[in-house]
Write an enzyme that holds these catalytic residues in place. Sequence first.
Site, PDB file in Angstrom:
ATOM      1  N   ASP A 110      -2.990   2.582  -9.512  1.00 41.95           N
ATOM      2  CA  ASP A 110      -1.854   2.405  -8.516  1.00 41.95           C
ATOM      3  C   ASP A 110      -0.457   3.019  -9.090  1.00 41.95           C
ATOM      4  OD1 ASP A 110      -3.130   1.598  -6.334  1.00 41.95           O
ATOM      5  OD2 ASP A 110      -3.290  -0.432  -7.001  1.00 41.95           O
ATOM      6  N   GLU A 123       2.108   0.778  -2.954  1.00 39.88           N
ATOM      7  CA  GLU A 123       1.013   1.084  -4.319  1.00 39.88           C
ATOM      8  C   GLU A 123       1.782  -0.039  -5.263  1.00 39.88           C
ATOM      9  OE1 GLU A 123      -1.404   2.337  -4.352  1.00 39.88           O
ATOM     10  OE2 GLU A 123      -1.357   4.233  -3.094  1.00 39.88           O
ATOM     11  N   HIS A 149       0.192  -3.475  -4.201  1.00 41.28           N
ATOM     12  CA  HIS A 149      -1.306  -3.493  -4.862  1.00 41.28           C
ATOM     13  C   HIS A 149      -1.431  -3.701  -6.222  1.00 41.28           C
ATOM     14  CE1 HIS A 149      -2.484  -0.376  -1.372  1.00 41.28           C
ATOM     15  NE2 HIS A 149      -2.047  -1.430  -0.790  1.00 41.28           N
ATOM     16  N   TYR A 169      -3.300  -6.683  -8.064  1.00 41.12           N
ATOM     17  CA  TYR A 169      -4.365  -6.688  -9.215  1.00 41.12           C
ATOM     18  C   TYR A 169      -3.725  -7.491 -10.616  1.00 41.12           C
ATOM     19  CZ  TYR A 169      -6.752  -3.330  -6.144  1.00 41.12           C
ATOM     20  OH  TYR A 169      -7.589  -2.666  -5.142  1.00 41.12           O
ATOM     21  N   GLU A 209      -7.657   8.580  -4.216  1.00 40.00           N
ATOM     22  CA  GLU A 209      -7.595   7.388  -3.641  1.00 40.00           C
ATOM     23  C   GLU A 209      -8.782   7.254  -2.666  1.00 40.00           C
ATOM     24  OE1 GLU A 209      -3.452   6.183  -2.296  1.00 40.00           O
ATOM     25  OE2 GLU A 209      -3.283   8.255  -2.199  1.00 40.00           O
ATOM     26  N   GLU A 235      -5.556   2.290   1.438  1.00 43.75           N
ATOM     27  CA  GLU A 235      -6.014   3.266   0.515  1.00 43.75           C
ATOM     28  C   GLU A 235      -6.669   4.319   1.516  1.00 43.75           C
ATOM     29  OE1 GLU A 235      -4.513   4.089  -1.898  1.00 43.75           O
ATOM     30  OE2 GLU A 235      -4.211   2.276  -3.053  1.00 43.75           O
TER      31      GLU A 235
END
EC number: 1.17.4.1
Length: 389
Positions: free
Chosen positions: A138, A169, A172, A176, A232, A266
């Site tokens: 990302d 992003e 994201h 994670y 993506e 995405e």
Amino acid sequence: MLSLRVPLAPITDPQQLQLSPLKGLSLVDKENTPPALSGTRVLASKTARRIFQEPTEPKTKAAAPGVEDEPLLRENPRRFVIFPIEYHDIWQMYKKAEASFWTAEEVDLSKDIQHWESLKPEERYFISHVLAFFAASDGIVNENLVERFSQEVQITEARCFYGFQIAMENIHSEMYSLLIDTYIKDPKEREFLFNAIETMPCVKKKADWALRWIGDKEATYGERVVAFAAVEGIFFSGSFASIFWLKKRGLMPGLTFSNELISRDEGLHCDFACLMFKHLVHKPSEERVREIIINAVRIEQEFLTEALPVKLIGMNCTLMKQYIEFVADRLMLELGFSKVFRVENPFDFMENISLEGKTNFFEKRVGEYQRMGVMSSPTENSFTLDADF
């Protein structure tokens, strides 16, 4: 070599002056007057310029289309103001992204710890390495958006989308990183995963492919749009499918729910890349697009069947290869070209991803949630007493 012409000597003999037909004629500024040295140099330089420059003119006319030929990339003095909207389809994509906003704090990870402890070592290995790839990738997508796309594209509607995509992003990547931080207790292992681009060759290979496109000054905007649609749409597809496989088994509710939200985002980013591609006047050839897509497919297949095989979590590697090819075909169709692999979707559980979920909103926030009123028209929000029932 330039030759010097000696001017005629003046006539002083009176008899010669009487006989000369040139008597009384002025030769100053006439065509047949011998040129001075400075004038000769000017003539010589003009002639040389014509000789060396004229052959290059046809090449300039036949040059490849430039930025001025692309409405998306052409200098736009009105790019600082949003209204009036000129590209309504691009604006609608931005509003759709805006309506889908969420934050990492909304994902409940409380049940995941117990599930994580019950997983087999190979399953934990697979999940942690997939999360490491996602956390790094990302950031690479954002690097491209900040360094290239946001600076190249001049239309306001697309800049709005890219700006919002950068924010998503970041969310994201935060999600994670939070998952890794929650599951992995060993500081050394955690550090290893956070530096996956340097520590994991299989992740580095995918990262290098994407980074090469960011740094490529020769590739056109159209080629790079296709490449990042592949990042993506293809590079993420197999990893998304592997996490949805865990959902099918009833495992890791926090991880799988965040995966729903991120895969939806995405998918929208990939759709937007295809929309930008359709707006291009000068597109890359189908052969060139196929080359980029096939290259991405091979790298993703190697990643999930050799470097980090999905058999670690009980998935079939052959079917995973087929699924990646199926996703690539879908991307080719969306770009306006024909299929490359012509295969069916081997994973029935991935068919449901595109369907509207029936999750009870009061149990948890649904993956297809959108913010209230963002996508509705002004008339839909108006109050009236004479509505039909």
